[in-house]
Write an enzyme that holds these catalytic residues in place. Structure first.
Site, PDB file in Angstrom:
ATOM      1  N   GLY A  90       0.823  -1.204   0.000  1.00 51.40           N
ATOM      2  CA  GLY A  90       0.000   0.000   0.000  1.00 51.40           C
ATOM      3  C   GLY A  90       0.856   1.252   0.000  1.00 51.40           C
ATOM      4  O   GLY A  90       2.051   1.209  -0.307  1.00 51.40           O
ATOM      5  N   ASN A  91       0.245   2.370   0.345  1.00 49.95           N
ATOM      6  CA  ASN A  91       0.973   3.638   0.447  1.00 49.95           C
ATOM      7  C   ASN A  91       0.357   4.488   1.548  1.00 49.95           C
ATOM      8  O   ASN A  91      -0.598   4.069   2.212  1.00 49.95           O
ATOM      9  CB  ASN A  91       0.984   4.371  -0.902  1.00 49.95           C
ATOM     10  CG  ASN A  91      -0.403   4.631  -1.440  1.00 49.95           C
ATOM     11  OD1 ASN A  91      -1.204   5.325  -0.823  1.00 49.95           O
ATOM     12  ND2 ASN A  91      -0.705   4.042  -2.613  1.00 49.95           N
TER      13      ASN A  91
END
Length: 408
Positions: free
Chosen positions: A212-213
């Site tokens: 993810g981020n």
């Protein structure tokens, strides 16, 4: 008279500033507004219903039922009646209740039933107003689309001096007049449908882990709210976020997790939209073979084979119709202008918004942002560091110019 005939619910809570509600009511009635007063039980300790009823020329409500007759006070009907719901003053207690959906009194139940714009005018002592929990609650309800009439500075009831005084009634009335005067401008996107992607995507490694981020989704949600306020029907495709979700009646939310899910949702809606804003931070790669079971820690080294995700903005840019407008984002750490302009061309954007990770207070998770807007016609607009709500207004103004130019 911009307030002539406007139906305004004035909700009064338990604050020493409640005495100002009498003057506020008188000013609104003088401007031609229809004013309905609702009071919290604690507000009764500061000002009488008789005073406000006399000035508003309407009965004042503060209970769910009339004790003499048992008749129900229809909070749903009150919420639907209003053109504007104004809580002035709003105490820290009521602020916390509307931030969390607590409806233990007539005032908060009516707030939850309101489909009209909501404005709140905080009033509390200096340290209370500055407390992180109060500031967080203000940010939370602003995220719902509510308008904050910031407290003014001056002498407070405690004897301290600083920010915490309820905005003076004359100033509140001026805000309301300006708001209704701008109604036609605010509805500049009426009849248009906007697609907005926001938040991160999560690409599964196994059932418990993902790639993810750090995107919070704040910028995309702010843009969706601004477009909705200006009359657009907004299809918001939202990745996994922890933010309070907007409740604006013009916003329909589709929740997704992965880049593939976001693309499928966007592709389904895109052909019927006038505007697409690609504000989501979509993962570029995903695990090629996600494990069905949790991967156990065993070997010293472990590698994951990745496959490239579909580029949502680029793919939909290929099928973009002549009347459709596409807006993109570029979050960069180096060669910023060059990379942003490359995206503008490659993805068939009408404008691209550059975020620099090198700007303090901008980018992921912050409540503030600083952007550079590159237009397809070569124009460039740089903003100062501002709240993401204000940045959204600047971006939407730039979009308005595109549509106004096309209409000429």
């Amino acid at each position: 008279m911009p307030l002539q005939g406007k139906k305004i619910v004035v909700a009064v809570t338990g604050s020493i500033a409640a005495y100002k509600a009498a003057h506020l009511t008188r000013l609104l009635v003088k401007e031609g507004a229809e004013v309905q007063i609702i009071m919290s039980t604690s507000a009764l300790d500061f000002i009488t219903p008789l005073t406000l009823s006399t000035l508003s020329k309407r009965p004042v409500y503060h209970r769910f039922h009339h004790s003499e007759t048992g008749e129900w006070t229809n909070h749903v009907e009150l919420g639907l009646w209003a053109d504007l719901f104004l809580i002035a003053p709003i105490s820290a207690s009521t602020l916390a209740k509307i931030a969390t959906g607590n409806s233990d009194n007539l005032l908060t139940a009516t707030y939850l039933s309101a489909r009209c714009p909501v404005m709140v005018a905080p009033a509390m002592d200096l340290d209370m107003y500055q407390h992180p929990s109060v500031q967080q609650n203000l940010r939370t309800i602003e995220g719902y689309g509510n308008i904050i009439l910031a407290a003014e500075s001056g002498e407070l009831a405690s004897g301290l001096s600083g920010q915490g005084r309820m905005m003076e009634p004359e100033h509140i009335v001026q805000h309301l007049k300006s708001y209704f005067q701008d109604t036609d401008i605010k509805k500049s996107f009426s009849g248009k449908t906007a697609l907005v992607t926001a938040g991160p995507t999560q690409e599964a490694i196994d059932p418990v882990r993902y790639i993810g981020n750090h995107s919070s989704g704040k910028m995309g949600l702010a843009i969706a709210l601004e477009l909705a306020e200006k009359g657009a029907k907004v299809e918001l495709i939202l990745g996994p976020v922890s933010l309070a979700l907007p409740t604006h009646p013009n916003i329909h939310i589709t929740k997704v997790i992965s880049a593939h899910q976001m693309y499928e949702a966007a592709a389904k809606l895109h052909q019927n939209t006038d505007l697409s804003v690609f504000a989501a931070a979509v993962a570029d790669y995903a695990p090629a073979h996600p494990a069905k079971d949790k991967i156990k820690k065993a070997a010293e080294d472990f590698s994951i084979s990745l496959k490239k995700n579909i580029d949502i903005a680029a793919k939909l840019g290929e099928v973009k119709k002549s009347h459709q407008v596409h807006i993109g984002f570029a979050l960069e750490t180096s060669n910023e202008n060059q990379n942003a302009l490359s995206k503008l061309e490659r993805k068939n954007f009408d404008l691209v918004i550059l975020n620099s990770m090198n700007d303090q207070g901008a980018g992921f998770k912050h409540d503030t942002n600083k952007v550079t807007i590159f237009h397809k016609d070569g124009k460039i607009h740089r903003t100062e560091l501002m709240s993401k709500t204000d940045i959204a207004k600047e971006i939407v103004k730039s979009i308005e110019k595109i549509f106004s130019t096309e209409g000429q």
